[in-house]
Design an enzyme around this catalytic site. Sequence first.
Site, PDB file in Angstrom:
ATOM      1  N   LYS A 185       3.107   8.474  19.567  1.00  0.00           N
ATOM      2  CA  LYS A 185       1.666   8.520  19.875  1.00  0.00           C
ATOM      3  C   LYS A 185       1.369   7.648  21.094  1.00  0.00           C
ATOM      4  CE  LYS A 185      -0.534   9.397  15.381  1.00  0.00           C
ATOM      5  NZ  LYS A 185      -1.383   8.794  14.351  1.00  0.00           N
TER       6      LYS A 185
ATOM      7  N   GLY B 255      -5.500   3.645  17.784  1.00  0.00           N
ATOM      8  CA  GLY B 255      -5.060   4.942  17.260  1.00  0.00           C
ATOM      9  C   GLY B 255      -3.553   5.093  17.162  1.00  0.00           C
ATOM     10  N   THR B 256      -2.817   4.380  18.001  1.00  0.00           N
ATOM     11  CA  THR B 256      -1.362   4.585  18.058  1.00  0.00           C
ATOM     12  C   THR B 256      -0.664   3.760  16.981  1.00  0.00           C
ATOM     13  OG1 THR B 256      -1.445   5.154  20.375  1.00  0.00           O
ATOM     14  CG2 THR B 256       0.660   4.357  19.565  1.00  0.00           C
TER      15      THR B 256
ATOM     16  N   ARG C 140     -10.442  -2.236   6.991  1.00  0.00           N
ATOM     17  CA  ARG C 140      -9.491  -3.242   7.511  1.00  0.00           C
ATOM     18  C   ARG C 140      -9.078  -2.907   8.940  1.00  0.00           C
ATOM     19  NH1 ARG C 140      -4.827  -0.390   9.036  1.00  0.00           N
ATOM     20  NH2 ARG C 140      -3.139  -0.556   7.536  1.00  0.00           N
TER      21      ARG C 140
ATOM     22  N   LYS D 197       0.871  -1.177   0.000  1.00  0.00           N
ATOM     23  CA  LYS D 197       0.000   0.000   0.000  1.00  0.00           C
ATOM     24  C   LYS D 197       0.903   1.219   0.000  1.00  0.00           C
ATOM     25  CE  LYS D 197      -2.497   1.565   3.658  1.00  0.00           C
ATOM     26  NZ  LYS D 197      -3.667   1.706   4.560  1.00  0.00           N
TER      27      LYS D 197
ATOM     28  N   SER E  36      -5.866  10.382  17.749  1.00  0.00           N
ATOM     29  CA  SER E  36      -4.531  10.691  17.223  1.00  0.00           C
ATOM     30  C   SER E  36      -3.663  11.312  18.311  1.00  0.00           C
ATOM     31  CB  SER E  36      -4.660  11.629  16.020  1.00  0.00           C
ATOM     32  OG  SER E  36      -5.504  12.714  16.350  1.00  0.00           O
TER      33      SER E  36
ATOM     34  N   HIS F 158     -13.039  10.208  12.233  1.00  0.00           N
ATOM     35  CA  HIS F 158     -13.410   9.480  11.011  1.00  0.00           C
ATOM     36  C   HIS F 158     -13.433   7.969  11.229  1.00  0.00           C
ATOM     37  CE1 HIS F 158     -13.614   8.639   6.738  1.00  0.00           C
ATOM     38  NE2 HIS F 158     -12.556   7.863   6.840  1.00  0.00           N
ATOM     39  N   GLN F 159     -12.366   7.436  11.857  1.00  0.00           N
ATOM     40  CA  GLN F 159     -12.265   5.980  12.034  1.00  0.00           C
ATOM     41  C   GLN F 159     -13.249   5.449  13.075  1.00  0.00           C
ATOM     42  OE1 GLN F 159     -10.144   3.671  10.635  1.00  0.00           O
ATOM     43  NE2 GLN F 159      -9.157   5.156   9.314  1.00  0.00           N
TER      44      GLN F 159
HETATM   45  P1  NAD Z   1      -9.543  11.970  12.988  1.00  0.00           P
HETATM   46  O1  NAD Z   1      -8.645  13.150  12.753  1.00  0.00           O
HETATM   47  O2  NAD Z   1     -10.811  11.860  12.208  1.00  0.00           O
HETATM   48  O3  NAD Z   1      -9.949  11.900  14.555  1.00  0.00           O
HETATM   49  C1  NAD Z   1      -8.984  12.118  15.547  1.00  0.00           C
HETATM   50  C2  NAD Z   1      -9.578  11.753  16.897  1.00  0.00           C
HETATM   51  O4  NAD Z   1      -8.579  11.952  17.901  1.00  0.00           O
HETATM   52  C3  NAD Z   1     -10.762  12.629  17.315  1.00  0.00           C
HETATM   53  O5  NAD Z   1     -11.630  11.854  18.086  1.00  0.00           O
HETATM   54  C4  NAD Z   1     -10.083  13.705  18.162  1.00  0.00           C
HETATM   55  O6  NAD Z   1     -10.991  14.323  19.064  1.00  0.00           O
HETATM   56  C5  NAD Z   1      -9.068  12.864  18.889  1.00  0.00           C
HETATM   57  N1  NAD Z   1      -7.934  13.622  19.407  1.00  0.00           N
HETATM   58  C6  NAD Z   1      -7.162  14.519  18.729  1.00  0.00           C
HETATM   59  N2  NAD Z   1      -6.196  14.996  19.554  1.00  0.00           N
HETATM   60  C7  NAD Z   1      -6.366  14.361  20.748  1.00  0.00           C
HETATM   61  C8  NAD Z   1      -5.673  14.413  21.990  1.00  0.00           C
HETATM   62  N3  NAD Z   1      -4.620  15.211  22.156  1.00  0.00           N
HETATM   63  N4  NAD Z   1      -6.118  13.638  23.001  1.00  0.00           N
HETATM   64  C9  NAD Z   1      -7.185  12.802  22.844  1.00  0.00           C
HETATM   65  N5  NAD Z   1      -7.863  12.721  21.691  1.00  0.00           N
HETATM   66  C10 NAD Z   1      -7.459  13.488  20.650  1.00  0.00           C
HETATM   67  O7  NAD Z   1      -8.613  10.705  12.803  1.00  0.00           O
HETATM   68  P2  NAD Z   1      -9.046   9.222  12.417  1.00  0.00           P
HETATM   69  O8  NAD Z   1      -8.993   9.084  10.931  1.00  0.00           O
HETATM   70  O9  NAD Z   1     -10.283   8.865  13.150  1.00  0.00           O
HETATM   71  O10 NAD Z   1      -7.792   8.421  12.981  1.00  0.00           O
HETATM   72  C11 NAD Z   1      -7.609   8.270  14.389  1.00  0.00           C
HETATM   73  C12 NAD Z   1      -6.272   7.628  14.656  1.00  0.00           C
HETATM   74  O11 NAD Z   1      -6.240   6.311  14.136  1.00  0.00           O
HETATM   75  C13 NAD Z   1      -5.078   8.342  14.030  1.00  0.00           C
HETATM   76  O12 NAD Z   1      -4.038   8.380  14.989  1.00  0.00           O
HETATM   77  C14 NAD Z   1      -4.681   7.448  12.873  1.00  0.00           C
HETATM   78  O13 NAD Z   1      -3.318   7.547  12.557  1.00  0.00           O
HETATM   79  C15 NAD Z   1      -5.011   6.092  13.475  1.00  0.00           C
HETATM   80  N6  NAD Z   1      -5.185   5.003  12.512  1.00  0.00           N
HETATM   81  C16 NAD Z   1      -4.739   3.775  12.882  1.00  0.00           C
HETATM   82  C17 NAD Z   1      -4.885   2.700  12.016  1.00  0.00           C
HETATM   83  C18 NAD Z   1      -4.429   1.334  12.425  1.00  0.00           C
HETATM   84  O14 NAD Z   1      -4.404   0.428  11.598  1.00  0.00           O
HETATM   85  N7  NAD Z   1      -4.124   1.120  13.680  1.00  0.00           N
HETATM   86  C19 NAD Z   1      -5.477   2.891  10.755  1.00  0.00           C
HETATM   87  C20 NAD Z   1      -5.946   4.154  10.416  1.00  0.00           C
HETATM   88  C21 NAD Z   1      -5.798   5.227  11.310  1.00  0.00           C
END
Ligand code: NAD
Length: 321
Positions: free
Chosen positions: A226, A220-221, A111, A67, A199, A138-139
């Site tokens: 993170k 998220g991490t 996924r 990817k 995030s 979003h996620q």
């Molecule tokens: P997003 O920008 O739509 O949402 C971010 C979320 O984090 C929101 O709920 C926001 O309020 C919260 N947030 C932001 N700063 C914060 C802080 N300091 N303390 C607590 N909460 C906080 O992002 P998303 O697309 O929903 O992605 C969320 C996370 O998931 C990102 O870190 C992204 O990299 C990660 N992610 C992980 C995978 C995986 O396979 N593990 C895949 C995709 C995304």
Amino acid sequence: MWIIPEREIAGLMTREAAFDAVEKVFAAMAAGDAWNFPVVREAIGHADALYGFKGGFDRAGQVLGLKAGGYWPNNLATHGIINHQSTVFLFDPDTGRPHAMVGGNLLTALRTAAASSVSIRHLARGDAKVIGMVGAGHQAAFQLRAALEQRAFEKVIGWNLHPEMLPNIAGVAAEAGLPFEAVDLPGLRDADVIVTITSSFAPSLMADHVSPGTHLACMGTDTKGKQEVEAALLARATVFADEIAQSTGIGEAQHAVAQGLIAEGAIVELGAVINGTHPGRTSDDEITLFDGTGVGLQDLAVASAVVRRAIEAGIAIEVDV
Ligand code: NAD
């Protein structure tokens, strides 16, 4: 070579198909039949973008590829498209010829949700009733929709640093006919399953915000630095991961291992539980924690499933390369 455009993915991929693909590839990884290649992730010095590659080979499923993509923080404001952009490329493992190019944006969300959902299927208590969400971006909606299918949940509770985003997950609860309650972080003690998907670079959920018997999917991490949960929580839990090297390098376990709170050797691949070579949860009081960092093989698995479906449906576009 086949091309499956991003616009076709929603009509082709189901949550069930994503679950099956991810569960199978986690099992193959734990059996030594599939492996991920080192991740490349670079700040390219243009458009503030982070760009990279996640690849691997699944010998069991005969899926080879990568990817490519990343995060363009100004996309939404400047171009009206989402900030996360990715494309999956699959290759014929027998010849190296390109096999398919597949839009990867929706697949990434599906996924990722499938991974936590697989962890809930295999590790949460069977009688789990309350699911707690930390995060509402979003996620989070994808995560919650997939998680709700795994147990007979009766209630959704949630906390988000930015409370104005909570309607994103309250809406998913409503779709499923479940009540939603916004809680403070200690209020998450009422949850039997907790999904964290923020995030954040500093822990929000502390060890004493989690009750015995809870299953956590920390999603998220996925980057060095993170952190969503207090490192001490991992010391209270049995820790599982998609891939141990990623978990200790860029996942939630990076902090607990660096602080000497848990040993890398104590982390269990979720695939071992799927394969029955590890028992998984062994008591109703045990805290189980899945550190889901997101591996390339997950992307390849769902993309490969989409290609099969697209060819069957006559939607795949064939091009010469
Ligand atoms: P997003 O920008 O739509 O949402 C971010 C979320 O984090 C929101 O709920 C926001 O309020 C919260 N947030 C932001 N700063 C914060 C802080 N300091 N303390 C607590 N909460 C906080 O992002 P998303 O697309 O929903 O992605 C969320 C996370 O998931 C990102 O870190 C992204 O990299 C990660 N992610 C992980 C995978 C995986 O396979 N593990 C895949 C995709 C995304």
